[in-house]
Design an enzyme around this catalytic site. Sequence first.
Site, PDB file in Angstrom:
ATOM      1  N   GLU A 147       1.696  -0.442  -5.011  1.00 46.12           N
ATOM      2  CA  GLU A 147       0.752   0.617  -5.328  1.00 46.12           C
ATOM      3  C   GLU A 147       1.617   1.857  -5.546  1.00 46.12           C
ATOM      4  O   GLU A 147       2.122   2.430  -4.581  1.00 46.12           O
ATOM      5  CB  GLU A 147      -0.241   0.845  -4.193  1.00 46.12           C
ATOM      6  CG  GLU A 147      -1.275   1.901  -4.548  1.00 46.12           C
ATOM      7  CD  GLU A 147      -2.209   2.222  -3.388  1.00 46.12           C
ATOM      8  OE1 GLU A 147      -3.403   2.467  -3.638  1.00 46.12           O
ATOM      9  OE2 GLU A 147      -1.747   2.244  -2.232  1.00 46.12           O
ATOM     10  N   ASP A 155       0.827  -1.188   0.000  1.00 50.91           N
ATOM     11  CA  ASP A 155       0.000   0.000   0.000  1.00 50.91           C
ATOM     12  C   ASP A 155       0.876   1.258   0.000  1.00 50.91           C
ATOM     13  O   ASP A 155       1.864   1.339   0.740  1.00 50.91           O
ATOM     14  CB  ASP A 155      -0.900  -0.012   1.250  1.00 50.91           C
ATOM     15  CG  ASP A 155      -1.818   1.174   1.334  1.00 50.91           C
ATOM     16  OD1 ASP A 155      -2.697   1.298   0.461  1.00 50.91           O
ATOM     17  OD2 ASP A 155      -1.666   1.979   2.278  1.00 50.91           O
TER      18      ASP A 155
END
Length: 714
Positions: free
Chosen positions: A384, A347
């Site tokens: 990401e 993330d």
Amino acid sequence: MATRPAPDNQVLAGRPFPLGAHPEAGGVRFAVTSAVADSVEVCLIGEDGTERRIELTERTFGVWHGLVPGVTVGQRYGYRVHGPYDLARGLRCNPAKLLVDPYARRITGRLTDLVAAQGFVGDPDRGPKSTVDSLGRVPLSVVTSPGGPETGIKPEVPFEESVFYELHVKGFTAQHPFIPEPLRGTYLGLAHPVVIEHLTRLGVTAVELLPVHAYADEPALIRAGRHNYWGYSPLGYFAPHPSYASEPGREVEEFRTMVAALHGAGIEVILDVVFNHTCEGGPDGPTLSLRGLDAPAYYLHTRRGHMADLTGCGNTLDAGSPTVVRLVTDSLRYWTQELGVDGFRFDLASTLGRPGGGGFDRDSAMFTAITTDPVLARCKLIAEPWDATAGGYQVGGFGPQWAEWNGRYRDTVRDFWRGATGVRDLAYRLSGSSDLYDHNLRRPWQSVNFVTAHDGFTLRDLVSYNEKHNEANGEDNRDGTTDNRSWNHGVEGETDNEAITTLRARQARNLLATLLLSTGTPMLTAGDEMWRTQRGNNNAYCLDDETSWIDWTPPEEAVPILAFTRRMVRLRAESPALRQPEFFEGRTTLSGKPDLVWFRPDGEEFDEVDWFDEDRRTLCLWIDGSNSQARNREGALVTDHSWLLMLHSGDEPVDVVLPGPEYGETFKPTLDTGTADGSPANPGVLEPKSTIRMTAHSLQLLRAPRDHLTTPLP
């Protein structure tokens, strides 16, 4: 400088590594890092809430350690750190705050009193140290034993064969009628045979789990009586989230059992990991673990001790700190080796390449430590590629071993099918995004293609809403992105208008077909195949209810969508030319033509001017299967039929002239999104240069058979 009190004869020196709490020699060895502490106490918490404090007098390499005889598995514990409280230097040591072990394998309890957990009084940047004891009102660490149920043989699915499926452990089975109620919403629920059957029939090769690290709700949610459903608020990077266990205290065993069940079905397990920030938030947040141990060693700070925030979550882990690099790599190895995980999606991964908060460095200490680790180098590593700042947007900027969520793919495909863009950028996305990934030793499968994800509209909502509708989140609809690139097709939200619902379903098929026929690694979002809706909410992070949970009794219109999704995944699996692991290079093939050719609707090849016509809404591409670069598991090249893919996003039908005989002696219609199940409306064999009509907003796939191949139609 740390003091050295008289030694406690009941505490042995032990060793500094590995960190954490480890049963050995008739007790438990505790080891925790704090370079700034004057002294550290391990605090053993009894079942009645009483506390026994034991000072760790050994410090090696900045690690405080000691072996406490008589302690057993199941013992609850925490740390109290005595040391400097100097906000101008970012130091927030406070022995009144009981701290979770960053290396705890189990965490129990929850934050129940925000005031008690705060390390300060008054102003978080200048206030004095709080003396309120947090014991009994904060989570605790738990001593665990190593091992557990076997996690099975890792499937090691080649990336080019992968189809990812993003899901939430609780939400996926919370409402499943055929799973025993005690197992719904748990690790064991995900391991249930009815779930495994759904995943295998769908054809996905990996589940990508939203965060399963133990997490804690943010103060704002606690005050509002809400819950962080998604889990992007980590507290411990080694402990599975306890509420996903069907039996309290058995989360480690149940997680391992879940992994074994998925591995037994040939399905890999990928974790969404949040190494960019923690649940402690900004300076006004609670002191639960890292902040009280050694804040400057864990968190990125600016001048005068202020916490930097590249994440939009109040704090940012300092990816340039050796302490953080060790924490992250130790955690990843633990989940890989002990819990059987196959890969990780990072993330806001750009923060890991910004040591000191500066510019992005794809060869940062953190990235280097991960990709050169002999264990982690074998994992699927997915970034990401952005954070909460403009400088963090790095799609295409990561190093050779990293796959990336391709946000450019999502945006372009959405724009094309809503009629908001031409075909130039779409061509790159369909063919593997070579403009992003072909310059730094990467492969097409390192583009993780997606059109929906956990954050944003579901597939159904993407074709049903123009605007977000997040009122249920309690933030006056201010949260969530406004850049949805969606189209409601004439009515906002649900409607009984048959013309609109028919077009919406066709657009959903267009998006799914585009995703699964594009070169790269496709990622589906759980529930899209069952026509799930969140009623226009594009940021349901705090809705732990039917809004976010999968409905396993979907409406009648969901049946053809599910069948279509299965058809598309199977078609991809059986067609190696459509999932090649090498970029198209214009190389001459056995047919005498390049490996990829782009056509206009009139049957002529695209020229330079055509690509810059922003009004174009039709694109055809021919892939030569005779030169397919796909390989089988033994490494041998696998040839395929050739394929003609035609996409038309215009509002009116269009006639398309098929290529000449040099591209195929015949063309066999294989897929047509104009029908509910994708079956070709006109399945008969077509001759070269014949004309085929495409309905408005539709996609068709034709096969140019090669006689010596006997691959059956899906």
